[in-house]
Design an enzyme around this catalytic site. Structure first.
Site, short mmCIF file in Angstrom:
data_model
loop_
_atom_site.label_atom_id
_atom_site.label_comp_id
_atom_site.label_asym_id
_atom_site.label_seq_id
_atom_site.Cartn_x
_atom_site.Cartn_y
_atom_site.Cartn_z
N PRO A 86 0.82 -1.22 0.00
CA PRO A 86 0.00 0.00 0.00
C PRO A 86 0.85 1.27 0.00
CG PRO A 86 -0.23 -1.21 2.08
CD PRO A 86 0.59 -2.06 1.18
N GLU A 113 3.01 -7.10 8.56
CA GLU A 113 3.04 -5.63 8.63
C GLU A 113 3.94 -5.02 7.56
OE1 GLU A 113 1.00 -3.93 10.81
OE2 GLU A 113 0.26 -5.97 11.04
N ARG A 151 -3.81 -8.52 -19.81
CA ARG A 151 -4.83 -8.27 -20.85
C ARG A 151 -4.35 -7.29 -21.91
NH1 ARG A 151 -7.77 -3.74 -20.18
NH2 ARG A 151 -9.72 -4.48 -21.09
N ASP A 166 -11.20 1.04 -23.69
CA ASP A 166 -11.39 0.93 -22.25
C ASP A 166 -11.53 2.29 -21.61
OD1 ASP A 166 -11.02 -1.75 -22.22
OD2 ASP A 166 -8.93 -1.68 -21.59
N1 ADE Z 1 -0.91 -5.13 0.14
C1 ADE Z 1 -1.83 -4.76 1.05
N2 ADE Z 1 -2.60 -3.76 0.60
C2 ADE Z 1 -2.15 -3.48 -0.66
C3 ADE Z 1 -2.54 -2.52 -1.64
N3 ADE Z 1 -3.52 -1.65 -1.45
N4 ADE Z 1 -1.86 -2.52 -2.80
C4 ADE Z 1 -0.84 -3.40 -3.00
N5 ADE Z 1 -0.43 -4.31 -2.12
C5 ADE Z 1 -1.09 -4.35 -0.95
#
Ligand code: ADE
Length: 224
Positions: A86, A113, A151, A166
């Site tokens: 994230p 984590e 794709r 798209d």
């Molecule tokens: N791992 C946990 N959440 C994630 C996300 N939003 N994007 C990529 N990998 C992740």
């Protein structure tokens, strides 16, 4: 294209590969995807892949050794090493297009984590997030990433052009679409789409794409 995926949960990743377009792309040899269990790169009795963070704090981190061993086994001169996290930069259609031109992807799926920072410092070329939310498992994010990239490979979509219209390809959301019947439960298909007038249809679609983008995603509209 070849893809090596490193994960603690191969089955989470494998499901999406076994259906539909991703399955067909593999059976036609357009992409080769290999999924590896990071526990296979441990050497202790309990196959430990995580440990407590130095300095304290909640949660566990993925240890560097299995990830280093796996990446060093598969890495080539034409590889890009991608960490799903994230904290990465957001996946966009433009980034998916860029990754679709890479010969070999190694994708590291995070868990717990996070990963020991030395993985980032020494192995990873790109960090990718699929959105501003936290998943329990990077394998889900990796499946989304692989789908978006594969794709776009030449020959994967039945009609070579079908990725061209798209949403996002031209920076706008796609407008409304209809199929038969022309009237369903009193709801009708806009007359222009039945007219056979290609110019008028193109104009109608362009107007709707702009309107829908303005309403739903004004952030996508360039200031012009
Ligand atoms: N791992 C946990 N959440 C994630 C996300 N939003 N994007 C990529 N990998 C992740």
């Amino acid at each position: 294209m070849e893809i090596d995926v490193l994960t603690l949960f191969p089955r989470i990743f494998e499901g999406p590969l076994e259906e539909s377009i991703l399955k067909r792309a593999q059976s036609r040899g357009l992409v080769v995807v290999r999924v590896h269990n990071l526990r296979d790169f441990t050497h202790d009795k309990h196959r430990v892949v995580d440990d407590k963070p130095y300095g304290g704090g909640p949660g566990m981190l993925m240890k560097p050794e299995p990830i280093f061993e796996a990446v060093e086994k598969f890495r080539r001169t034409d590889s890009r090493v991608v960490l799903m996290t994230p904290q990465g930069s957001p996946l966009t259609q433009a980034r998916a297009e860029e990754f679709s031109r890479v010969a070999h992807l190694i994708i590291i799926c995070g868990h717990y984590e996070g990963v020991d920072e030395r993985v980032r410092a020494a192995l990873v070329n790109d960090e990718v997030s699929i959105g501003d939310y936290v998943l329990t498992n990077g394998a889900l994010a990796a499946a989304v990433f692989v789908d978006a990239v594969v794709r776009l490979l030449p020959g994967v979509l039945g009609d070579e052009n079908s990725a061209d219209d798209d949403s996002f390809t031209d920076g706008l959301l796609e407008g409304p679409q209809y199929t038969r019947p022309p009237e369903f439960r009193g709801l009708t298909v806009p007359e222009v789409l039945l007219s056979g007038n290609h110019e008028a249809i193109a104009k109608w679609r362009a107007e709707w794409a702009r309107q829908r983008t303005r309403e739903r995603r004004p952030d996508l509209l360039k200031e012009d």
